[in-house]
Design a protein around this motif. Structure first.
Motif, PDB file in Angstrom:
ATOM      1  N   THR A  35       0.832  -1.207   0.000  1.00 42.93           N
ATOM      2  CA  THR A  35       0.000   0.000   0.000  1.00 42.93           C
ATOM      3  C   THR A  35       0.869   1.261   0.000  1.00 42.93           C
ATOM      4  O   THR A  35       0.600   2.212  -0.740  1.00 42.93           O
ATOM      5  CB  THR A  35      -0.943  -0.003   1.217  1.00 42.93           C
ATOM      6  OG1 THR A  35      -1.656  -1.232   1.221  1.00 42.93           O
ATOM      7  CG2 THR A  35      -1.928   1.156   1.152  1.00 42.93           C
ATOM      8  N   ARG A  36       1.938   1.241   0.810  1.00 41.69           N
ATOM      9  CA  ARG A  36       2.845   2.395   0.804  1.00 41.69           C
ATOM     10  C   ARG A  36       3.565   2.530  -0.529  1.00 41.69           C
ATOM     11  O   ARG A  36       3.853   3.631  -0.989  1.00 41.69           O
ATOM     12  CB  ARG A  36       3.854   2.271   1.937  1.00 41.69           C
ATOM     13  CG  ARG A  36       3.280   2.658   3.299  1.00 41.69           C
ATOM     14  CD  ARG A  36       4.212   2.183   4.406  1.00 41.69           C
ATOM     15  NE  ARG A  36       3.889   2.728   5.710  1.00 41.69           N
ATOM     16  CZ  ARG A  36       2.891   2.351   6.487  1.00 41.69           C
ATOM     17  NH1 ARG A  36       2.043   1.433   6.074  1.00 41.69           N
ATOM     18  NH2 ARG A  36       2.703   2.908   7.672  1.00 41.69           N
ATOM     19  N   ALA A  37       3.858   1.395  -1.170  1.00 44.17           N
ATOM     20  CA  ALA A  37       4.621   1.446  -2.426  1.00 44.17           C
ATOM     21  C   ALA A  37       3.763   1.859  -3.617  1.00 44.17           C
ATOM     22  O   ALA A  37       4.191   2.661  -4.436  1.00 44.17           O
ATOM     23  CB  ALA A  37       5.271   0.085  -2.707  1.00 44.17           C
ATOM     24  N   VAL A  38       2.557   1.311  -3.727  1.00 37.05           N
ATOM     25  CA  VAL A  38       1.772   1.542  -4.949  1.00 37.05           C
ATOM     26  C   VAL A  38       0.468   2.278  -4.702  1.00 37.05           C
ATOM     27  O   VAL A  38      -0.248   2.576  -5.661  1.00 37.05           O
ATOM     28  CB  VAL A  38       1.494   0.215  -5.698  1.00 37.05           C
ATOM     29  CG1 VAL A  38       2.776  -0.559  -5.947  1.00 37.05           C
ATOM     30  CG2 VAL A  38       0.484  -0.662  -4.947  1.00 37.05           C
ATOM     31  N   GLY A  39       0.138   2.558  -3.442  1.00 37.99           N
ATOM     32  CA  GLY A  39      -1.108   3.271  -3.154  1.00 37.99           C
ATOM     33  C   GLY A  39      -2.279   2.320  -2.937  1.00 37.99           C
ATOM     34  O   GLY A  39      -2.199   1.121  -3.215  1.00 37.99           O
ATOM     35  N   ALA A  54      10.634   8.164   6.350  1.00 39.83           N
ATOM     36  CA  ALA A  54       9.487   8.786   5.681  1.00 39.83           C
ATOM     37  C   ALA A  54       8.222   7.957   5.848  1.00 39.83           C
ATOM     38  O   ALA A  54       7.108   8.470   5.779  1.00 39.83           O
ATOM     39  CB  ALA A  54       9.792   8.989   4.198  1.00 39.83           C
ATOM     40  N   PHE A  55       8.403   6.641   6.052  1.00 38.29           N
ATOM     41  CA  PHE A  55       7.241   5.774   6.186  1.00 38.29           C
ATOM     42  C   PHE A  55       6.775   5.645   7.631  1.00 38.29           C
ATOM     43  O   PHE A  55       5.826   4.932   7.923  1.00 38.29           O
ATOM     44  CB  PHE A  55       7.557   4.390   5.617  1.00 38.29           C
ATOM     45  CG  PHE A  55       7.764   4.428   4.138  1.00 38.29           C
ATOM     46  CD1 PHE A  55       6.674   4.499   3.276  1.00 38.29           C
ATOM     47  CD2 PHE A  55       9.033   4.434   3.599  1.00 38.29           C
ATOM     48  CE1 PHE A  55       6.852   4.563   1.911  1.00 38.29           C
ATOM     49  CE2 PHE A  55       9.221   4.492   2.231  1.00 38.29           C
ATOM     50  CZ  PHE A  55       8.129   4.563   1.384  1.00 38.29           C
ATOM     51  N   GLU A  56       7.484   6.287   8.535  1.00 37.31           N
ATOM     52  CA  GLU A  56       7.181   6.105   9.950  1.00 37.31           C
ATOM     53  C   GLU A  56       6.704   7.376  10.635  1.00 37.31           C
ATOM     54  O   GLU A  56       6.294   7.336  11.779  1.00 37.31           O
ATOM     55  CB  GLU A  56       8.434   5.613  10.699  1.00 37.31           C
ATOM     56  CG  GLU A  56       9.054   4.348  10.152  1.00 37.31           C
ATOM     57  CD  GLU A  56       8.226   3.099  10.469  1.00 37.31           C
ATOM     58  OE1 GLU A  56       7.266   3.195  11.247  1.00 37.31           O
ATOM     59  OE2 GLU A  56       8.564   2.049   9.915  1.00 37.31           O
TER      60      GLU A  56
END
Ligand code: CO8
Length: 258
Positions: free
Chosen positions: A148-152, A215-217
């Motif tokens: 989900t974080r990678a491709v939405g 950035a993901f956290e």
């Protein structure tokens, strides 16, 4: 000689190549593979002579998923008490940059293993997916979160709910992989990328990885603040002096990884 049964480890200079080796089962990730991949990667991570780790599979399969036959008889208490797949989280804690070189099937746990790596290179034969739903389960090694974080949301929901797969072109367009290369060039390209990364200052590369991962956290403001602190910190390295001096003197830098 490698002490592992399901993983081959080769070292060339500052680069390590880890090859999944369960050809009879398309590199299905059973608990033994998990223990060995994680142990091998952690051992390389502790080695200051290693600057980048490549993880790859076979031409036909990076990994066709977690081992379905091993999971089939397990009950909730078996899964919970053994913290099934918990060890994979340790791969995400590795500080040395990692590259996944994906050829063929990267399904379920295979796709999740690829997404645990920092740089994802795909052969034009690569096939990605989270088909767990077709088996009556859901992703268990972070797929619903990292995909989900990678491709939405749109594509993540599509893949996780229908179980359909994505080819290399779609995966690149969606932002899951950074480059697609012809299958017979995959390893050469992956090792070249790894050698490039391994040629950088290791502590600085570790900080760059840490900053991107942050950035993901966290929020943008906190992430920028974290980056700024690390940016200031790199000025404590010998490699910053060397890199900037080499530029001024019009010569290539010789990093000492300090
Ligand atoms: N697990 C166990 N064995 C496997 C797996 C697997 N994931 N994938 C392939 N194999 C085995 C096959 O059983 C076969 O063994 P055998 O020769 O003994 O019958 C051998 O590998 C070769 O496979 P195929 O004959 O099927 O090869 P094909 O080329 O015909 O097909 C496919 C290739 C399409 C990749 C097919 O093998 C396939 O669909 N595999 C399963 C893909 C899949 O569903 N993966 C997701 C698994 S579930 C998961 O990863 C996460 C679960 C999360 C649970 C959460 C718990 C906490």
């Amino acid at each position: 000689a490698t002490p592992y049964e399901t993983v081959l480890v080769e070292r060339t200079g500052r680069t390590a190549l880890l090859t999944l080796n369960r050809p009879g089962a398309l590199n299905a990730l059973n608990l033994r593979v998990m223990e060995e991949v994680v142990a091998a990667t952690e051992a390389l991570d502790r080695d200051p002579e290693i600057g980048c780790i490549v993880i790859t599979g076979s031409a036909k399969a990076f990994a066709a998923g977690a081992d379905i036959k091993e999971m089939q008889p397990q009950g909730y208490m078996d899964m919970y008490l053994s913290d099934w797949f918990g060890a994979w989280d340790r791969l995400g804690q590795v500080r040395t940059p990692t590259v996944a070189a994906v050829s063929g099937y990267a399904l379920g746990g295979g796709c999740e293993l690829a997404m645990l790596c920092d740089i994802l290179l795909a052969a034009d034969t690569a096939v990605f997916g989270q088909p767990e739903i077709k088996l009556g389960v859901i992703p268990g090694i972070g797929g619903s979160q990292r995909l989900t974080r990678a491709v939405g949301k749109a594509k993540a929901m599509d893949l996780c709910l229908t179980g359909r797969t994505m080819d290399a072109t779609e995966a690149e367009r969606a932002g899951l992989v950074s480059r697609v290369v012809p299958a017979d060039r995959l390893l050469v390209e992956a090792l070249a990328v790894a050698e490039t990364v391994a040629g950088m200052s290791k502590p600085v590369a570790m900080m760059a990885k840490e900053a991107v991962d942050r950035a993901f956290e966290t929020t943008l403001a906190e992430g920028v603040r974290f980056e700024r602190r690390l940016f200031h910190a790199v000025f404590a390295t010998a490699d910053q002096k060397e890199g900037m001096s080499a530029f001024a003197e019009k010569r290539p830098p010789t990093f000492t990884h300090r």
